[in-house]
Design a protein around this motif. Structure first.
Motif, short mmCIF file in Angstrom:
data_model
loop_
_atom_site.label_atom_id
_atom_site.label_comp_id
_atom_site.label_asym_id
_atom_site.label_seq_id
_atom_site.Cartn_x
_atom_site.Cartn_y
_atom_site.Cartn_z
N SER A 91 0.84 -1.20 0.00
CA SER A 91 0.00 0.00 0.00
C SER A 91 0.88 1.25 0.00
CB SER A 91 -0.88 0.01 1.24
OG SER A 91 -0.10 0.28 2.39
N ASP A 110 2.85 1.59 3.08
CA ASP A 110 3.99 0.66 3.09
C ASP A 110 5.20 1.29 2.41
OD1 ASP A 110 2.60 -1.34 4.39
OD2 ASP A 110 1.94 -2.30 2.54
N ASP A 123 -10.73 -2.65 2.43
CA ASP A 123 -11.47 -2.07 3.53
C ASP A 123 -11.30 -0.55 3.42
OD1 ASP A 123 -12.02 -0.89 6.08
OD2 ASP A 123 -11.92 -2.88 6.98
N GLN A 131 -8.84 1.46 5.21
CA GLN A 131 -7.42 1.18 4.97
C GLN A 131 -6.99 1.43 3.53
OE1 GLN A 131 -6.66 -2.85 6.35
NE2 GLN A 131 -8.02 -2.49 8.07
N PRO A 153 -17.73 -9.95 1.33
CA PRO A 153 -16.57 -9.42 2.05
C PRO A 153 -15.26 -10.06 1.57
CG PRO A 153 -17.72 -11.00 3.41
CD PRO A 153 -18.44 -10.96 2.11
N TRP A 187 -17.82 2.40 9.82
CA TRP A 187 -17.70 1.33 8.83
C TRP A 187 -17.79 -0.06 9.44
CZ3 TRP A 187 -18.56 0.67 3.98
CH2 TRP A 187 -18.15 -0.51 3.38
N ALA A 188 -17.03 -0.29 10.51
CA ALA A 188 -17.00 -1.63 11.10
C ALA A 188 -18.41 -2.06 11.51
CB ALA A 188 -16.07 -1.65 12.31
N VAL A 237 -20.65 -3.06 8.26
CA VAL A 237 -20.43 -4.34 7.59
C VAL A 237 -20.16 -5.48 8.57
CG1 VAL A 237 -19.53 -3.21 5.53
CG2 VAL A 237 -17.95 -3.98 7.30
N VAL A 287 -14.97 0.76 18.38
CA VAL A 287 -14.59 -0.41 17.60
C VAL A 287 -13.44 -1.18 18.22
CG1 VAL A 287 -15.47 0.32 15.37
CG2 VAL A 287 -13.24 1.11 16.11
N PHE A 297 -16.60 -15.64 5.79
CA PHE A 297 -15.69 -14.51 5.83
C PHE A 297 -15.92 -13.63 7.05
CE2 PHE A 297 -16.40 -15.96 1.57
CZ PHE A 297 -15.11 -16.11 1.10
N GLU A 298 -16.72 -14.15 7.99
CA GLU A 298 -17.01 -13.40 9.20
C GLU A 298 -16.68 -14.26 10.42
OE1 GLU A 298 -21.05 -12.46 8.39
OE2 GLU A 298 -20.52 -11.17 6.70
N SER A 316 -11.50 -9.50 4.97
CA SER A 316 -10.94 -8.27 4.41
C SER A 316 -11.76 -7.05 4.80
CB SER A 316 -10.86 -8.37 2.90
OG SER A 316 -12.16 -8.41 2.36
N GLN A 317 -12.89 -7.23 5.41
CA GLN A 317 -13.76 -6.09 5.72
C GLN A 317 -14.03 -5.97 7.21
OE1 GLN A 317 -14.76 -3.67 3.96
NE2 GLN A 317 -14.20 -4.37 1.92
N GLY A 318 -13.94 -4.74 7.71
CA GLY A 318 -14.43 -4.46 9.06
C GLY A 318 -13.47 -4.76 10.19
N SER A 319 -12.39 -5.51 9.94
CA SER A 319 -11.40 -5.84 10.97
C SER A 319 -12.04 -6.20 12.30
CB SER A 319 -10.44 -4.67 11.19
OG SER A 319 -9.78 -4.36 10.00
N LEU A 360 -6.34 -8.00 13.27
CA LEU A 360 -6.68 -7.34 11.99
C LEU A 360 -6.73 -5.82 12.16
CD1 LEU A 360 -9.41 -9.71 10.54
CD2 LEU A 360 -6.96 -9.69 10.15
N ARG A 389 -3.25 -4.63 11.89
CA ARG A 389 -2.88 -4.53 10.48
C ARG A 389 -3.36 -3.20 9.90
NH1 ARG A 389 -5.62 -8.44 5.98
NH2 ARG A 389 -7.52 -7.58 6.86
N GLY A 390 -4.62 -2.88 10.17
CA GLY A 390 -5.20 -1.64 9.63
C GLY A 390 -4.45 -0.41 10.13
N LEU A 395 -1.38 -0.16 11.07
CA LEU A 395 0.01 -0.06 10.60
C LEU A 395 0.11 0.16 9.10
CD1 LEU A 395 1.87 -2.74 12.73
CD2 LEU A 395 1.62 -0.31 13.15
N THR A 396 -0.80 -0.40 8.31
CA THR A 396 -0.62 -0.33 6.86
C THR A 396 -1.69 0.47 6.15
OG1 THR A 396 -1.89 -2.30 6.34
CG2 THR A 396 0.43 -2.63 6.86
N GLY A 397 -2.74 0.90 6.88
CA GLY A 397 -3.83 1.61 6.21
C GLY A 397 -3.34 2.88 5.55
#
Lengths: 376, 308
Positions: free
Chosen positions: A98, A101, A195, A198, A238, A371-372, A375, B79, B171-172, B253-256, B261, B264-265, B267-269
């Motif tokens: 990204s 990154d 997402d 992100q 998703p 958002w969280a 979804v 969240v 996926f959930e 991949s959605q909502g973390s 997760l 991850r968001g 640090l890399t978002g």
């Protein structure tokens, strides 16, 4: 046997090191001798012209790029063309990384030989990290619209596009508006590229959904609400879409930039009937930005890369990847634009929206809060 | 994976015989001992202590490096708090499922013939499957029960059954529960089987000869002996699931929804920027939760060894 091999390896390594030590030092000296040190040159003129820049870059012989997927905005072809034209080896690291990154890599590898020389960044990340960039103005600087460039040349738009809906025409009917995706024909079929808290593309996807549902650039809540409805209807997938998920039929509808969706059309021709539509009622555009790392290990090559990207040749290569090069209007007037490639761009007309920084910041706050839940 | 906690690391040379040697004796022995552990200490220092220190320091800093409690305060809200609750819920649920089914499987193995095929197959299988996580495991599930998985398409074409009628559950959280349980059960077999093997047949015979029933045996002998081992394994499984990342990252991949997760968001978002220290605060929260779990594990372990 093993022993001698190890010894030979050590020997080769030492010899290579010696070579690097012997050959690695001169180029910067030469660069310095020709006037301006490459690392601080703000234009090709400060090298004494483009030819001098080419020479300095060739002496460096390498260019480190990062986060440039070959099927994204035609970067695969752009890198090959640059290598062929100047005989400079391009080391392309982490193609799927990204924007953030890229900055992280520059900070972690700072001072090393493998740090990225140049960046290709979403506007958010570019604005937040100007202290990492070196100002540089390409020769075609005047053609770049003022609103897409930082005045001193720290970062400037390179290519852009519009949010679009890509779809497998053999599986779903053609959508004409964002709202169409709520119909039962799209059950379990609509994917968003990442997402939105992100990934920049997904973020713009939510903005598009907002425009298509009575929202505006100032108010993206209707976009979040739309995805909540999409999920409640069982239409939202998703799954992170990729060429593989599209080809295997897992993601029959993908919300993404028009150039990435259009690249899929070309790539999957004959296998999947992939079509792209930019919804008329919801046109969200954005440009990516180019910047030079101020600690670039190959400062001259980094600057030559910029000159190449903003030359007619580089800009037309972007266009062949179905992204809109930033000099498009100027090149169209000058007659240097590849008209055949331009004709293949997805149709856009009507009101086009580019988010300002304030609108974008506001939208981010809304997203991080809602958002969280939408979804989840 | 969480490495099992090791107890006392040997008692070292006894002082008695050393005194009789020359003065250089004990100090040389000590130096040799240090030399031997040095690589281990360097390794642990580089890959465990140093990163932990970075996380701890970062958790209390703002973007400019100044002290702030704001990152940790953020964990108690919205969240992030939900992600912790969900992570704990997911880990506890999969630990419980893994522990119950793993214990039953272990019991079946323990009561079977010691050299039997069942035992060999289960032990070999558990050894492999307990390590089968991350992206390969996620892919295995996608290929079988994903949207275009072969089980999904078979059920749809042959019986008209739609696995995804209720939504994209794979996926959930339900999907994560299923996939995590897949590696929890074999891990339970590995850590719990030795305890079952430790039950001596003589104890059973003693209960029988004193007129006790099977219930009496489990109520007063087997149960109390196995309980600490069972609870300890449960905690180990909890920590194992709580720290798992790659499987979830490949699937969701959605909502973390869970903490790894969200890290991850942070640090890399590329949308919400400047959240590195929030990511470290989330990491700090995870360290606290795992420390509590492993502390309880150590306590139980001490109690368990007393029973032996």
């Amino acid at each position: 046997m093993t022993h001698t091999r190890v010894l030979r390896l050590v020997g080769t390594g030492a010899a290579a090191l010696a070579l690097v030590a012997a050959c690695g030092t001169p180029p910067p000296k030469e660069g310095a001798a020709s006037g301006t040190p490459a690392a601080t040159a703000k234009s090709a003129a400060e090298f004494g012209g483009l030819d001098e820049l080419v020479e300095a870059a060739k002496a460096e012989g390498r260019l480190n790029v990062i986060a440039l997927p070959p099927d994204w905005a035609n970067y695969g072809a752009i890198i090959s063309a640059f290598e062929a034209k100047y005989g400079i080896e391009v080391d392309s690291a982490q193609p799927d990384a990204s924007s953030q990154d890229e900055i992280n890599a520059a900070k972690q590898l700072k001072g090393g030989d493998r740090a990225p020389d140049v960046f290709d960044l979403g506007l958010n990340v570019a604005l937040a990290n100007t202290d990492v960039f070196a100002p540089y103005r390409v020769e075609t600087w005047a053609d770049i619209p003022d609103e897409l460039k930082e005045p001193s040349g720290l970062h400037y738009g390179d290519y852009g596009g519009f949010m679009s809906i890509g779809y497998d025409a053999s599986k779903v009917p053609a959508p004409t508006s964002v709202k169409d995706l709520l119909k039962p024909e799209y059950q379990g079929k609509v994917a968003l590229n990442g997402d939105p808290t992100q990934a920049g593309a997904a973020f713009s996807g939510v903005v598009m959904a907002s425009l298509g549902n009575g929202g505006s650039a100032d108010d993206i809540a209707p976009g979040v609400e739309f995805f909540a409805q999409l999920k409640a209807a069982g239409n939202f997938l998703p799954v992170d879409p990729s060429p593989a998920t599209i080809e295997s039929g897992q993601t029959p509808v993908v919300i993404d930039w028009d150039y990435t969706n259009a690249a899929q059309t070309a790539k999957l021709a004959g296998k999947v009937d992939w079509k792209v539509v930019v919804p008329r009622d919801a046109q969200v555009g954005a440009y990516y930005n180019q910047a030079v790392n101020k600690d670039a290990p190959h400062p001259a090559a980094a600057r030559l890369w910029q000159e190449f990207l903003y030359s007619d040749e580089g800009q037309n290569l972007y266009l062949e990847g179905l992204s809109r090069p930033v000099r498009m209007d100027a090149m169209e007037k000058a007659g240097t634009l590849d008209a055949a490639a331009a004709a293949k761009l997805p149709d856009t007309g009507g009101e086009q929206v580019f988010l300002t920084q304030e609108q974008s910041d506001k939208a981010k706050q809304v997203l991080s809060a809602s958002w969280a839940r939408a979804v989840g | 994976m969480v490495a099992p906690v090791t107890t006392a690391a040997g008692k070292g040379p006894s002082p008695g015989p050393c005194r009789r040697r020359t003065d250089s004796g004990p100090s040389r022995a000590r130096w040799t001992a240090w030399l031997v552990v040095a690589p281990f200490l360097a390794y642990v220092g580089t890959f465990l202590l140093y990163p932990t220190a970075l996380v701890l320091a970062g958790a209390f800093q703002d973007g400019d490096g100044a002290f702030t409690p704001a990152n940790l305060a953020e964990l108690t809200r919205g969240v992030h708090l939900q992600a912790f609750l969900r992570s704990i819920e997911l880990s506890a649920l999969t630990a419980l499922l893994g522990a119950v089914f793993g214990a039953l499987l272990s019991w079946a193995v323990a009561t079977g013939r010691p050299e039997g095929a069942l035992r060999r197959v289960v032990i070999a299988g558990a050894g492999v499957l307990a390590q089968f996580g991350g992206v390969p495991l996620a892919f295995a599930f996608l290929a079988t029960v994903g949207f275009q998985g072969f089980v999904t398409t078979f059920l749809r074409d042959a019986f008209g059954v739609d696995l995804f009628a209720t939504g994209a559950w794979l996926f959930e959280l339900p999907g994560l529960t299923l996939v995590y349980t897949f590696f929890q059960i074999p891990l339970m077999v590995i850590v719990f089987l030795p305890a079952l093997d430790g039950l001596r047949p003589q104890w059973r015979e003693a209960v029988d000869s004193l007129g006790g029933s099977s219930w009496t045996y489990w109520r007063h002998v087997g149960g109390p002996i196995l309980l600490p081992a069972f609870l300890g394994s449960l905690l180990l499984l909890f920590a194992n699931a709580f720290s798992a990342y790659a499987t979830a990252a490949a699937l969701v991949s959605q909502g973390s929804p869970i903490v790894p997760l969200q890290i991850r968001g942070a640090l890399t978002g590329e949308v919400l920027l400047g959240q590195e220290n929030l990511g470290k605060a989330l990491g700090f929260g995870m360290i606290v939760v795992v420390t509590v779990a492993m502390g309880l594990y150590a306590l139980l372990q001490r109690r368990f060894t007393r029973w032996q």
